[in-house]
Design a protein around this motif. Structure first.
Motif, PDB file in Angstrom:
ATOM      1  N   VAL A   1     -19.359  93.838 -26.391  1.00 43.45           N
ATOM      2  CA  VAL A   1     -20.488  94.659 -26.662  1.00 43.45           C
ATOM      3  C   VAL A   1     -21.244  93.906 -28.239  1.00 43.45           C
ATOM      4  O   VAL A   1     -22.008  94.083 -28.690  1.00 43.45           O
ATOM      5  CB  VAL A   1     -19.599  96.241 -27.159  1.00 43.45           C
ATOM      6  CG1 VAL A   1     -21.322  96.712 -27.708  1.00 43.45           C
ATOM      7  CG2 VAL A   1     -19.619  96.705 -25.920  1.00 43.45           C
ATOM      8  N   ASN A   2     -20.378  93.423 -28.972  1.00 45.74           N
ATOM      9  CA  ASN A   2     -20.619  93.357 -30.567  1.00 45.74           C
ATOM     10  C   ASN A   2     -20.561  92.095 -30.018  1.00 45.74           C
ATOM     11  O   ASN A   2     -22.338  91.607 -30.797  1.00 45.74           O
ATOM     12  CB  ASN A   2     -19.000  93.168 -31.106  1.00 45.74           C
ATOM     13  CG  ASN A   2     -19.337  92.166 -32.862  1.00 45.74           C
ATOM     14  OD1 ASN A   2     -19.373  91.102 -32.929  1.00 45.74           O
ATOM     15  ND2 ASN A   2     -19.772  93.401 -33.564  1.00 45.74           N
TER      16      ASN A   2
ATOM     17  N   ALA B   1     -22.819 102.223 -26.431  1.00 48.40           N
ATOM     18  CA  ALA B   1     -22.186 101.726 -27.574  1.00 48.40           C
ATOM     19  C   ALA B   1     -22.650 100.276 -28.305  1.00 48.40           C
ATOM     20  O   ALA B   1     -22.619  99.646 -29.310  1.00 48.40           O
ATOM     21  CB  ALA B   1     -20.751 100.215 -26.025  1.00 48.40           C
ATOM     22  N   MET B   2     -23.801  99.444 -27.260  1.00 49.33           N
ATOM     23  CA  MET B   2     -24.147  97.771 -28.112  1.00 49.33           C
ATOM     24  C   MET B   2     -24.971  98.833 -29.365  1.00 49.33           C
ATOM     25  O   MET B   2     -25.647  98.066 -30.272  1.00 49.33           O
ATOM     26  CB  MET B   2     -24.976  97.277 -26.694  1.00 49.33           C
ATOM     27  CG  MET B   2     -25.349  96.567 -27.503  1.00 49.33           C
ATOM     28  SD  MET B   2     -26.102  95.568 -26.023  1.00 49.33           S
ATOM     29  CE  MET B   2     -28.231  96.465 -25.620  1.00 49.33           C
TER      30      MET B   2
ATOM     31  N   ASN C   1     -14.974  95.389 -26.103  1.00 46.40           N
ATOM     32  CA  ASN C   1     -15.096  95.595 -27.364  1.00 46.40           C
ATOM     33  C   ASN C   1     -16.093  94.501 -28.471  1.00 46.40           C
ATOM     34  O   ASN C   1     -17.189  94.536 -28.877  1.00 46.40           O
ATOM     35  CB  ASN C   1     -14.299  96.343 -28.490  1.00 46.40           C
ATOM     36  CG  ASN C   1     -14.089  97.606 -28.346  1.00 46.40           C
ATOM     37  OD1 ASN C   1     -14.706  97.937 -27.876  1.00 46.40           O
ATOM     38  ND2 ASN C   1     -12.773  97.734 -28.427  1.00 46.40           N
TER      39      ASN C   1
ATOM     40  N   ASN D   1     -25.450 101.564 -30.703  1.00 45.74           N
ATOM     41  CA  ASN D   1     -24.694 101.713 -32.432  1.00 45.74           C
ATOM     42  C   ASN D   1     -23.554 100.898 -32.786  1.00 45.74           C
ATOM     43  O   ASN D   1     -22.918 101.306 -33.436  1.00 45.74           O
ATOM     44  CB  ASN D   1     -23.655 102.963 -31.819  1.00 45.74           C
ATOM     45  CG  ASN D   1     -24.626 104.238 -31.075  1.00 45.74           C
ATOM     46  OD1 ASN D   1     -25.223 104.697 -31.919  1.00 45.74           O
ATOM     47  ND2 ASN D   1     -24.432 104.564 -29.691  1.00 45.74           N
ATOM     48  N   ASP D   2     -23.523  99.560 -32.356  1.00 44.00           N
ATOM     49  CA  ASP D   2     -22.803  98.044 -33.093  1.00 44.00           C
ATOM     50  C   ASP D   2     -23.369  98.395 -34.368  1.00 44.00           C
ATOM     51  O   ASP D   2     -24.382  98.188 -34.564  1.00 44.00           O
ATOM     52  CB  ASP D   2     -22.925  97.269 -32.104  1.00 44.00           C
ATOM     53  CG  ASP D   2     -21.816  95.792 -32.979  1.00 44.00           C
ATOM     54  OD1 ASP D   2     -20.873  95.975 -32.260  1.00 44.00           O
ATOM     55  OD2 ASP D   2     -22.232  95.686 -33.913  1.00 44.00           O
ATOM     56  N   SER D   3     -22.392  98.067 -35.574  1.00 48.71           N
ATOM     57  CA  SER D   3     -22.881  98.408 -36.415  1.00 48.71           C
ATOM     58  C   SER D   3     -23.827  97.035 -36.562  1.00 48.71           C
ATOM     59  O   SER D   3     -25.016  97.403 -37.840  1.00 48.71           O
ATOM     60  CB  SER D   3     -21.843  97.666 -38.040  1.00 48.71           C
ATOM     61  OG  SER D   3     -21.004  96.248 -37.230  1.00 48.71           O
TER      62      SER D   3
ATOM     63  N   ALA E   1     -24.307  92.274 -29.240  1.00 45.44           N
ATOM     64  CA  ALA E   1     -25.284  92.818 -30.192  1.00 45.44           C
ATOM     65  C   ALA E   1     -25.812  92.029 -31.181  1.00 45.44           C
ATOM     66  O   ALA E   1     -27.258  92.206 -32.130  1.00 45.44           O
ATOM     67  CB  ALA E   1     -24.749  94.033 -31.053  1.00 45.44           C
TER      68      ALA E   1
END
Length: 331
Positions: free
Chosen positions: A52-53, A87-88, A49, A90-92, A56
């Motif tokens: 991924v963040n 996942a990437m 996680n 859709n990261d905030s 991003a």
């Protein structure tokens, strides 16, 4: 922006090697268990996680200072599958950009792929194709499986453009020994661009990627026949803005205190016209913000990579992203 009486639309187009963006699931069809995240002893989900963040965060900032937007189009490499892309994006930090993606599973043994992400409000894909690179082992004659080359044609603000995303064979085993593989990759790339030019000699083509060769190496200069100066680029020719950056001492990845500029974005002649009623190339750069640079230790000054000998570092990638700005005069 470039003249007092002229205003321009500016878009960033970029490429980023994401350094082993793998998920935490074992794919029985690949050797993904050798990926750094799968080799960690514990905390796999937390580290995934965070990775991924981190990706991003970087993507959201590439070119933002000038275009006031994240990249409209971004080629990526060293990703395992569509799930890590989803996942990437859709990261905030990226969700509001409404990215779509194009991805094919490559036959690479470890499951490493390339892909393209794009802002759906600004770019519309029309056609996609994945071109396999066929290589043979000199001793056994068996096929060496490596990354495909991804070709996407689409519409950027009513203009058709073509993007090729590359991740050429590595230098594992030595630069000289592995050179033939990259020459073969360059030949495939040349075949693709020649085919596009057959349909339209003025095609706006961008070939980007981790070429595992520098801008002055034979695969780029001899096979792709890139030029370092805009005024030397003829019809169906290519300009490599990264070559001057390399000659000026800049790089995107480092090894044994030597910088390389393997990550490149190459543009066809049609991008170089001075008539800005349609999109034209403006400038190229390496995104090497301070937070992407290792601050201490033996690798001080290198890209702040995600994985080292002791596991996850909290860093980003062993490559800096590269980008170009394309501009068009406002009506």
């Amino acid at each position: 922006m470039w003249a007092q009486d002229r205003e321009f639309i500016v878009h960033t187009i970029a490429f980023y090697n994401l350094e082993n963006l793998f998920d935490t699931e074992d794919d029985p069809l690949t050797f993904d268990e050798t990926s750094p995240i799968m080799e960690l002893a514990d905390h796999h989900i937390e580290i995934y996680n965070k990775k991924v963040n981190n990706m991003a965060k970087v993507i959201a900032e590439i070119g933002f200072e000038t275009s006031h937007n994240a990249p409209v189009i971004l080629g990526i490499s060293e990703i395992e599958n569509k799930h890590v892309i989803e996942a990437m994006i859709n990261d905030s930090l990226l969700l509001n950009y409404n990215y779509g993606y194009i991805h094919f599973n490559s036959p690479d043994r470890r499951g490493i792929d390339v892909a393209l992400i794009y802002q759906k409000s600004l770019f519309t894909p029309v056609a996609t194709k994945s071109y396999p690179l066929y290589l043979k082992d000199d001793l056994t004659g068996s096929r060496i499986y490596t990354r495909d080359q991804l070709v996407v044609s689409g519409i950027l603000d009513q203009e058709q453009i073509y993007i090729i995303v590359n991740h050429w064979p590595s230098r594992r085993g030595g630069e000289t020994k592995s050179n033939a593989k990259r020459m073969a990759a360059a030949t495939l790339n040349k075949h693709i661009t020649d085919s596009l030019f057959t349909s339209n000699p003025y095609a706006k083509i961008i070939s980007m990627g981790d070429f595992n060769d520098d801008p002055t190496d034979a695969s780029i200069k001899t096979v792709l026949k890139t030029e370092n100066k805009k005024n030397k680029v003829g019809l169906k020719g290519f300009y490599n803005p990264m070559e001057q950056l390399y000659k000026d001492g800049f790089g995107t990845t480092a090894y044994r205190d030597k910088w390389s500029l393997f990550d490149q974005i190459i543009v066809s002649q049609a991008w170089l016209d001075s008539n800005y009623t349609s999109y034209r190339f403006y400038k190229a750069g390496i995104y090497n913000a301070q937070f992407l640079i290792t601050k201490t230790g033996p690798y001080k000054g290198y890209p702040f990579r995600s994985f080292g000998y002791e596991g996850f570092t909290g860093g980003y990638s062993d490559h800096f992203p590269v980008y170009i700005y394309v501009i068009k005069e406002k009506d």
